[in-house]
Design a protein around this motif. Structure first.
Motif, PDB file in Angstrom:
ATOM      1  N   UNK A   9      -3.840   4.222  -3.852  1.00  8.36           N
ATOM      2  CA  UNK A   9      -5.006   4.969  -4.328  1.00  8.36           C
ATOM      3  C   UNK A   9      -5.187   4.927  -5.826  1.00  8.36           C
ATOM      4  N   UNK A  10      -6.230   5.599  -6.279  1.00  2.00           N
ATOM      5  CA  UNK A  10      -6.568   5.701  -7.701  1.00  2.00           C
ATOM      6  C   UNK A  10      -5.403   6.163  -8.556  1.00  2.00           C
ATOM      7  N   UNK A  11      -4.714   7.188  -8.049  1.00  2.08           N
ATOM      8  CA  UNK A  11      -3.641   7.825  -8.818  1.00  2.08           C
ATOM      9  C   UNK A  11      -2.280   7.251  -8.440  1.00  2.08           C
ATOM     10  N   UNK A  12      -2.283   6.016  -7.952  1.00  3.74           N
ATOM     11  CA  UNK A  12      -1.059   5.306  -7.575  1.00  3.74           C
ATOM     12  C   UNK A  12      -0.288   5.940  -6.415  1.00  3.74           C
ATOM     13  N   UNK A  13      -0.967   6.746  -5.630  1.00  2.31           N
ATOM     14  CA  UNK A  13      -0.323   7.288  -4.436  1.00  2.31           C
ATOM     15  C   UNK A  13      -0.553   6.312  -3.294  1.00  2.31           C
ATOM     16  N   UNK A  14       0.490   6.031  -2.515  1.00  8.44           N
ATOM     17  CA  UNK A  14       0.302   5.078  -1.425  1.00  8.44           C
ATOM     18  C   UNK A  14      -0.596   5.648  -0.324  1.00  8.44           C
ATOM     19  N   UNK A  15      -1.595   4.877   0.060  1.00 12.24           N
ATOM     20  CA  UNK A  15      -2.511   5.339   1.105  1.00 12.24           C
ATOM     21  C   UNK A  15      -2.167   4.703   2.444  1.00 12.24           C
ATOM     22  N   UNK A  16      -1.628   3.510   2.347  1.00 12.43           N
ATOM     23  CA  UNK A  16      -1.353   2.792   3.581  1.00 12.43           C
ATOM     24  C   UNK A  16      -0.363   1.679   3.283  1.00 12.43           C
ATOM     25  N   UNK A  17       0.564   1.464   4.203  1.00 13.28           N
ATOM     26  CA  UNK A  17       1.501   0.367   4.024  1.00 13.28           C
ATOM     27  C   UNK A  17       1.869  -0.204   5.383  1.00 13.28           C
ATOM     28  N   UNK A  18       1.739  -1.485   5.507  1.00 14.18           N
ATOM     29  CA  UNK A  18       2.093  -2.117   6.782  1.00 14.18           C
ATOM     30  C   UNK A  18       2.966  -3.317   6.501  1.00 14.18           C
ATOM     31  N   UNK A  19       4.014  -3.443   7.271  1.00 16.23           N
ATOM     32  CA  UNK A  19       4.889  -4.603   7.114  1.00 16.23           C
ATOM     33  C   UNK A  19       5.081  -5.254   8.478  1.00 16.23           C
ATOM     34  N   UNK A  20       5.371  -6.539   8.424  1.00 13.00           N
ATOM     35  CA  UNK A  20       5.587  -7.225   9.697  1.00 13.00           C
ATOM     36  C   UNK A  20       7.054  -7.135  10.091  1.00 13.00           C
ATOM     37  N   UNK A  21       7.888  -6.740   9.127  1.00  9.66           N
ATOM     38  CA  UNK A  21       9.320  -6.691   9.377  1.00  9.66           C
ATOM     39  C   UNK A  21       9.831  -5.303   9.017  1.00  9.66           C
ATOM     40  N   UNK A  22      10.050  -4.457  10.026  1.00  7.04           N
ATOM     41  CA  UNK A  22      10.398  -3.063   9.768  1.00  7.04           C
ATOM     42  C   UNK A  22      11.716  -2.905   9.029  1.00  7.04           C
ATOM     43  N   UNK A  23      12.648  -3.816   9.281  1.00 14.54           N
ATOM     44  CA  UNK A  23      13.967  -3.686   8.673  1.00 14.54           C
ATOM     45  C   UNK A  23      13.930  -3.864   7.167  1.00 14.54           C
ATOM     46  N   UNK A  24      12.971  -4.597   6.718  1.00 11.94           N
ATOM     47  CA  UNK A  24      12.924  -4.843   5.276  1.00 11.94           C
ATOM     48  C   UNK A  24      11.816  -4.071   4.589  1.00 11.94           C
ATOM     49  N   UNK A  25      11.346  -3.053   5.271  1.00 12.85           N
ATOM     50  CA  UNK A  25      10.215  -2.299   4.734  1.00 12.85           C
ATOM     51  C   UNK A  25      10.505  -1.707   3.356  1.00 12.85           C
ATOM     52  N   UNK A  26      11.691  -1.133   3.216  1.00 15.45           N
ATOM     53  CA  UNK A  26      12.042  -0.476   1.954  1.00 15.45           C
ATOM     54  C   UNK A  26      12.041  -1.479   0.801  1.00 15.45           C
ATOM     55  N   UNK A  27      12.643  -2.617   1.070  1.00 17.64           N
ATOM     56  CA  UNK A  27      12.714  -3.674   0.075  1.00 17.64           C
ATOM     57  C   UNK A  27      11.310  -4.105  -0.343  1.00 17.64           C
ATOM     58  N   UNK A  28      10.442  -4.235   0.642  1.00 19.91           N
ATOM     59  CA  UNK A  28       9.068  -4.645   0.356  1.00 19.91           C
ATOM     60  C   UNK A  28       8.328  -3.560  -0.417  1.00 19.91           C
ATOM     61  N   UNK A  29       8.652  -2.304  -0.093  1.00 17.44           N
ATOM     62  CA  UNK A  29       8.022  -1.197  -0.830  1.00 17.44           C
ATOM     63  C   UNK A  29       8.370  -1.255  -2.305  1.00 17.44           C
ATOM     64  N   UNK A  30       9.622  -1.602  -2.604  1.00 17.77           N
ATOM     65  CA  UNK A  30      10.023  -1.729  -4.001  1.00 17.77           C
ATOM     66  C   UNK A  30       9.180  -2.771  -4.714  1.00 17.77           C
ATOM     67  N   UNK A  31       8.938  -3.850  -4.026  1.00 18.15           N
ATOM     68  CA  UNK A  31       8.125  -4.913  -4.619  1.00 18.15           C
ATOM     69  C   UNK A  31       6.721  -4.424  -4.916  1.00 18.15           C
ATOM     70  N   UNK A  32       6.183  -3.655  -3.972  1.00 19.73           N
ATOM     71  CA  UNK A  32       4.828  -3.128  -4.161  1.00 19.73           C
ATOM     72  C   UNK A  32       4.811  -2.211  -5.374  1.00 19.73           C
ATOM     73  N   UNK A  33       5.826  -1.357  -5.475  1.00 14.04           N
ATOM     74  CA  UNK A  33       5.884  -0.438  -6.607  1.00 14.04           C
ATOM     75  C   UNK A  33       5.986  -1.178  -7.918  1.00 14.04           C
ATOM     76  N   UNK A  34       6.814  -2.196  -7.933  1.00 16.13           N
ATOM     77  CA  UNK A  34       6.993  -2.984  -9.154  1.00 16.13           C
ATOM     78  C   UNK A  34       5.687  -3.659  -9.551  1.00 16.13           C
ATOM     79  N   UNK A  35       4.903  -4.005  -8.542  1.00 11.61           N
ATOM     80  CA  UNK A  35       3.654  -4.718  -8.808  1.00 11.61           C
ATOM     81  C   UNK A  35       2.626  -3.833  -9.493  1.00 11.61           C
ATOM     82  N   UNK A  36       2.739  -2.509  -9.293  1.00  9.19           N
ATOM     83  CA  UNK A  36       1.738  -1.609  -9.860  1.00  9.19           C
ATOM     84  C   UNK A  36       1.666  -1.693 -11.385  1.00  9.19           C
TER      85      UNK A  36
END
Lengths: 138, 153
Positions: A9-36
């Motif tokens: 969202x506007x204020x950098x709050x996550x609105x939606x997140x979907x991954x194809x690999x549930x086991x690596x979701x956390x790792x992918x979330x870190x990447x998303x955060x870093x990308x901000x």
């Protein structure tokens, strides 16, 4: 094959997140955060570069295993897509198409009068369409 | 033309609905809020294929040209600014007022036909990151002037 689509969202709050690999979701979330941070940098006002006026930001950064792409709408909602570096089927144009589709889905979801802007996107229709988008490309 | 009348009718019904349900005939807050939520959602769709806005003025120009054209099928007639966050948008034949005959008695009813648009503009700007106050002024039907005051904090 890892694949992740995030709507921030506007204020950098996550609105939606979907991954194809549930086991690596956390790792992918870190990447998303870093990308901000990179997104913020690219959107700085005052930069007159012509490419910075486009909504599609292109490749934000890449790590050993992932490539991260970004997109920011006019209302400062960010879309982040993380894909495997080994995925050569997805080139610039395909990523662009993914973002275009995602933007279309997002606008449809926001125009739903029962959705409160700024809340998490819990629309089933949106979720189904995003899952389809992922499975169609991964 | 035929598809335009639908919007006019819908708007008239919204006005009716909001004012008939409230006790106070001058309570335009609901109407303005409906406009706000509409504008907030609609702008997301309307700016889909538009490049990023450079500054406030560019955003205002978009509102006056593209946004107005998409909703009212015409551009505004005049946009003025004092460069300090005050914008005046003038529409000499505002769509919702063109079907009302000019007169002092009708002028009293004018505010309820512009409240929705005030909200619409405020909502659109708000989603684009501009916090503003929008007021309208009708001196002679069908001309209408919108004052947009950007709240900088």
């Amino acid at each position: 094959m890892a694949f992740c689509i995030a709507v921030i969202g506007k204020d950098n709050a996550p609105l939606y997140l979907a991954t194809s690999d549930l086991e690596r979701e956390l790792d992918l979330q870190y990447h998303v955060h870093a990308a901000l941070d990179v997104v913020e940098e690219k959107c700085l006002v005052g930069k007159g570069a012509p490419e910075s006026k486009e909504l599609y930001l292109g490749l934000l950064f890449s790590t050993e295993n992932h490539k991260i792409y970004g997109f920011v709408t006019n209302s400062r909602v960010k879309f982040i897509v993380v894909i495997d570096s080994s995925n050569i089927a997805l080139r610039e144009n395909e990523v662009r198409a993914i973002f275009r589709n995602l933007h279309m889905l997002y606008t449809d979801a926001v125009c739903n009068p029962f959705y409160i802007p700024g809340e998490q996107l819990s629309s089933k229709k949106f979720d189904r369409a995003v899952q389809k988008l992922m499975s169609g490309n991964a | 033309m035929s598809e335009e009348i639908v919007f006019d009718c819908l708007h008239a019904e919204i006005v009716n609905y909001c004012l008939n349900n409230s006790k106070d005939q001058h309570d335009l807050a609901t109407l303005e809020y409906i406009g706000f939520t509409t504008g907030y959602r609609l702008i997301e769709r309307l700016t889909r294929d538009v490049t990023r806005f450079k500054d406030e003025l560019e955003t205002m120009k978009f509102i006056c040209t593209d946004f107005w054209t998409l909703i009212y099928k015409k551009q505004v007639d005049n946009l003025r600014t004092n460069n300090h966050g005050m914008y005046v948008v003038q529409d000499k034949a505002f769509r919702f007022l063109t079907r009302i005959s000019p007169g002092a008695k009708q002028l009293e009813q004018a505010p309820k036909f512009v409240a929705f648009t005030c909200g619409l503009v405020r909502g659109a700007l708000s989603n684009l990151g501009i916090n503003s106050t929008v007021t309208a002024e009708v001196q002679t039907i069908p001309a209408c002037r919108f004052h947009i005051e950007v709240n900088r904090s």
